[in-house]
Enzyme design. Sequence first.
Site, PDB file in Angstrom:
ATOM      1  N   HIS A   1       4.761  -0.022  -0.072  1.00 43.91           N
ATOM      2  CA  HIS A   1       5.478  -0.820   0.932  1.00 43.91           C
ATOM      3  C   HIS A   1       4.580  -1.909   1.490  1.00 43.91           C
ATOM      4  O   HIS A   1       3.362  -1.841   1.385  1.00 43.91           O
ATOM      5  CB  HIS A   1       6.055   0.073   2.037  1.00 43.91           C
ATOM      6  CG  HIS A   1       5.069   0.999   2.698  1.00 43.91           C
ATOM      7  ND1 HIS A   1       4.521   2.102   2.079  1.00 43.91           N
ATOM      8  CD2 HIS A   1       4.524   0.978   3.937  1.00 43.91           C
ATOM      9  CE1 HIS A   1       3.706   2.721   2.900  1.00 43.91           C
ATOM     10  NE2 HIS A   1       3.675   2.055   4.040  1.00 43.91           N
TER      11      HIS A   1
ATOM     12  N   ARG B   1       6.436  -8.916  15.860  1.00 52.08           N
ATOM     13  CA  ARG B   1       7.039  -7.641  15.452  1.00 52.08           C
ATOM     14  C   ARG B   1       6.075  -6.504  15.804  1.00 52.08           C
ATOM     15  O   ARG B   1       4.865  -6.651  15.648  1.00 52.08           O
ATOM     16  CB  ARG B   1       7.287  -7.658  13.936  1.00 52.08           C
ATOM     17  CG  ARG B   1       7.788  -6.350  13.362  1.00 52.08           C
ATOM     18  CD  ARG B   1       8.106  -6.494  11.873  1.00 52.08           C
ATOM     19  NE  ARG B   1       8.757  -5.288  11.378  1.00 52.08           N
ATOM     20  CZ  ARG B   1       8.117  -4.221  10.930  1.00 52.08           C
ATOM     21  NH1 ARG B   1       6.798  -4.210  10.885  1.00 52.08           N
ATOM     22  NH2 ARG B   1       8.782  -3.163  10.513  1.00 52.08           N
TER      23      ARG B   1
ATOM     24  N   HIS C   1       0.849  -1.195   0.000  1.00 50.09           N
ATOM     25  CA  HIS C   1       0.000   0.000   0.000  1.00 50.09           C
ATOM     26  C   HIS C   1       0.882   1.242   0.000  1.00 50.09           C
ATOM     27  O   HIS C   1       2.075   1.167   0.317  1.00 50.09           O
ATOM     28  CB  HIS C   1      -0.905   0.024   1.246  1.00 50.09           C
ATOM     29  CG  HIS C   1      -0.130   0.193   2.528  1.00 50.09           C
ATOM     30  ND1 HIS C   1       0.499  -0.862   3.169  1.00 50.09           N
ATOM     31  CD2 HIS C   1       0.157   1.296   3.279  1.00 50.09           C
ATOM     32  CE1 HIS C   1       1.119  -0.420   4.252  1.00 50.09           C
ATOM     33  NE2 HIS C   1       0.939   0.883   4.335  1.00 50.09           N
TER      34      HIS C   1
ATOM     35  N   ASP D   1       0.869   5.183   1.768  1.00 48.16           N
ATOM     36  CA  ASP D   1       0.173   5.906   2.830  1.00 48.16           C
ATOM     37  C   ASP D   1      -0.492   7.144   2.230  1.00 48.16           C
ATOM     38  O   ASP D   1      -0.006   7.708   1.253  1.00 48.16           O
ATOM     39  CB  ASP D   1       1.158   6.303   3.938  1.00 48.16           C
ATOM     40  CG  ASP D   1       1.728   5.075   4.667  1.00 48.16           C
ATOM     41  OD1 ASP D   1       1.135   3.986   4.547  1.00 48.16           O
ATOM     42  OD2 ASP D   1       2.767   5.222   5.342  1.00 48.16           O
TER      43      ASP D   1
HETATM   44  C1  LIG Z   1      -4.745   8.372   9.301  1.00 52.27           C
HETATM   45  C2  LIG Z   1      -4.776   7.137   8.853  1.00 52.27           C
HETATM   46  C3  LIG Z   1      -3.844   6.610   7.824  1.00 52.27           C
HETATM   47  C4  LIG Z   1      -4.266   5.168   7.684  1.00 52.27           C
HETATM   48  C5  LIG Z   1      -5.722   5.244   7.995  1.00 52.27           C
HETATM   49  C6  LIG Z   1      -5.720   6.090   9.260  1.00 52.27           C
HETATM   50  O1  LIG Z   1      -7.013   6.474   9.604  1.00 52.27           O
HETATM   51  C7  LIG Z   1      -5.142   5.326  10.440  1.00 52.27           C
HETATM   52  C8  LIG Z   1      -4.508   4.057   9.998  1.00 52.27           C
HETATM   53  C9  LIG Z   1      -3.623   4.276   8.776  1.00 52.27           C
HETATM   54  C10 LIG Z   1      -3.317   2.958   8.071  1.00 52.27           C
HETATM   55  C11 LIG Z   1      -2.182   2.137   8.719  1.00 52.27           C
HETATM   56  C12 LIG Z   1      -1.989   0.851   7.891  1.00 52.27           C
HETATM   57  C13 LIG Z   1      -1.914   1.127   6.381  1.00 52.27           C
HETATM   58  C14 LIG Z   1      -3.075   2.078   5.959  1.00 52.27           C
HETATM   59  C15 LIG Z   1      -3.140   2.214   4.445  1.00 52.27           C
HETATM   60  C16 LIG Z   1      -4.342   1.568   6.613  1.00 52.27           C
HETATM   61  O2  LIG Z   1      -5.115   0.748   6.177  1.00 52.27           O
HETATM   62  O3  LIG Z   1      -4.500   2.157   7.858  1.00 52.27           O
HETATM   63  C17 LIG Z   1      -2.918   3.400   6.681  1.00 52.27           C
HETATM   64  C18 LIG Z   1      -3.948   4.477   6.351  1.00 52.27           C
HETATM   65  C19 LIG Z   1      -3.523   5.393   5.221  1.00 52.27           C
HETATM   66  O4  LIG Z   1      -2.387   5.856   5.136  1.00 52.27           O
HETATM   67  O5  LIG Z   1      -4.376   5.653   4.376  1.00 52.27           O
HETATM   68  O1  LIG Z   2       4.975  -2.019  10.255  1.00 51.80           O
HETATM   69  C1  LIG Z   2       5.584  -1.432   9.382  1.00 51.80           C
HETATM   70  O2  LIG Z   2       6.801  -1.478   9.262  1.00 51.80           O
HETATM   71  C2  LIG Z   2       4.836  -0.601   8.357  1.00 51.80           C
HETATM   72  C3  LIG Z   2       3.532  -0.071   8.862  1.00 51.80           C
HETATM   73  C4  LIG Z   2       2.805   0.704   7.821  1.00 51.80           C
HETATM   74  O3  LIG Z   2       3.117   0.655   6.657  1.00 51.80           O
HETATM   75  C5  LIG Z   2       1.686   1.571   8.222  1.00 51.80           C
HETATM   76  O4  LIG Z   2       1.298   1.574   9.414  1.00 51.80           O
HETATM   77  O5  LIG Z   2       1.169   2.285   7.323  1.00 51.80           O
HETATM   78 FE   LIG Z   3       2.138   2.251   5.497  1.00 53.39          FE
END
Ligand SMILES: C=C1C[C@]23C[C@@]1(O)CC[C@H]2[C@@]12CCC[C@@](C)(C(=O)O1)[C@H]2[C@@H]3C(=O)O
Ligand SMILES: O=C(O)CCC(=O)C(=O)O
Ligand SMILES: [Fe+2]
Length: 340
Positions: free
Chosen positions: A277, A287, A221, A223
């Site tokens: 990533h 982890r 994905h 961010d």
């Molecule tokens: C602010 C945020 C970014 C995120 C969605 C969220 O509300 C909180 C969780 C974040 C996360 C972490 C894991 C990967 C990701 C793609 C997800 O599913 O939740 C990211 C979100 C993002 O960057 O869009």
């Molecule tokens: O756990 C990790 O190293 C990556 C986590 C991550 O990609 C995320 O929280 O968006």
């Molecule tokens: Fe991420």
Amino acid sequence: MSTLSEVYTKHPLNLQQIIPLDFDSIGTVPDSHAWPDSDGFVSNDRFSIPTIDLEDSDAAKLIGHACEIWGAFQVVNHGIPLNLLDEVESEVRRLFSLPTTQKLKALRSPGGATGYGLARISSFFNKFMWHEGFTIMGSPMDHAKELWPHEYQKFCDVMEDYQKKMEELARTLMRQILKYLATSEEEMNWVGSLGGASTALQLNSYPMCPDPHRAMGLAPHTDTSLFTILHQRTSGLQILKEGVGWVSVHPVTRALVVNIGDLLHILSNARFPCVLHRVVMKEPKQRFSVAFFYSPPVDFHLYPLALSSGQIPLYRSVSVAEYVGKKAKNLDKALSSIRI
Ligand SMILES: C=C1C[C@]23C[C@@]1(O)CC[C@H]2[C@@]12CCC[C@@](C)(C(=O)O1)[C@H]2[C@@H]3C(=O)O
Ligand SMILES: O=C(O)CCC(=O)C(=O)O
Ligand SMILES: [Fe+2]
């Protein structure tokens, strides 16, 4: 003005199952969590992302190059006290070590943005990940009380201190990045208006897996943020580099990982890639990681900055709230939907 949490609440997760697996009681990887092992989760170990000293007088240039070439780098001398990183790690461990029944008391509601649960991206994949998360936006007090009716204060103090210090570091990095992009004085002042930045903290746990080659920690994905600052002490994170393949981001002592998100990719007019990533289950132990997401206020309109004459913007202007909505609906098609 809405908050990031309110924006996410408007885009509930479309998931049949919103509860992570009870990893404590499982001895095999169930079919629901078994991913096709197409590339063996291998990485190209001839490459690694650069590590940059934030106190280096050339920091802006080094950061800018790393952003352009890799979309990610590690940073040392970042000013985050090491004992705070230790405390964060220990509180994260304390949270995820709770029995599943206790963690479920802080379960993120289907329309909610914070609390315990699956990663938001889970709804876009037909297999589940070997992952449990806990999302914090602002004070984690309400959820912390659900987890620990009495011993919640330390967790809240540590997470609030960490968010505050991370935001200061994020502002420093943003200033260096804008300096590199050679934005005008007016555009430089833009960082000042990031006073009300939208931030979120994601605590990640990847439980020990009985069959690591069949499980995916966190699926590929990008961010949504401008950039994300990640604390990790165990390998497993990989980034995709064009022409190279997956590259492991091994922990460097006292370093934090920074990766570019979609919003900075837009702002830089695609000069910086938003790096794809994933997390693979390499190590024979649980982890943990902590990701701090840094974005402008949700009503902020973003558009490509620092265009030289004749250069055309590749993306149209979009508000953070609108973009979060697009990502919630379409994930990897969000960027192309605003492409000019
Ligand atoms: C602010 C945020 C970014 C995120 C969605 C969220 O509300 C909180 C969780 C974040 C996360 C972490 C894991 C990967 C990701 C793609 C997800 O599913 O939740 C990211 C979100 C993002 O960057 O869009
Ligand atoms: O756990 C990790 O190293 C990556 C986590 C991550 O990609 C995320 O929280 O968006
Ligand atoms: Fe991420």
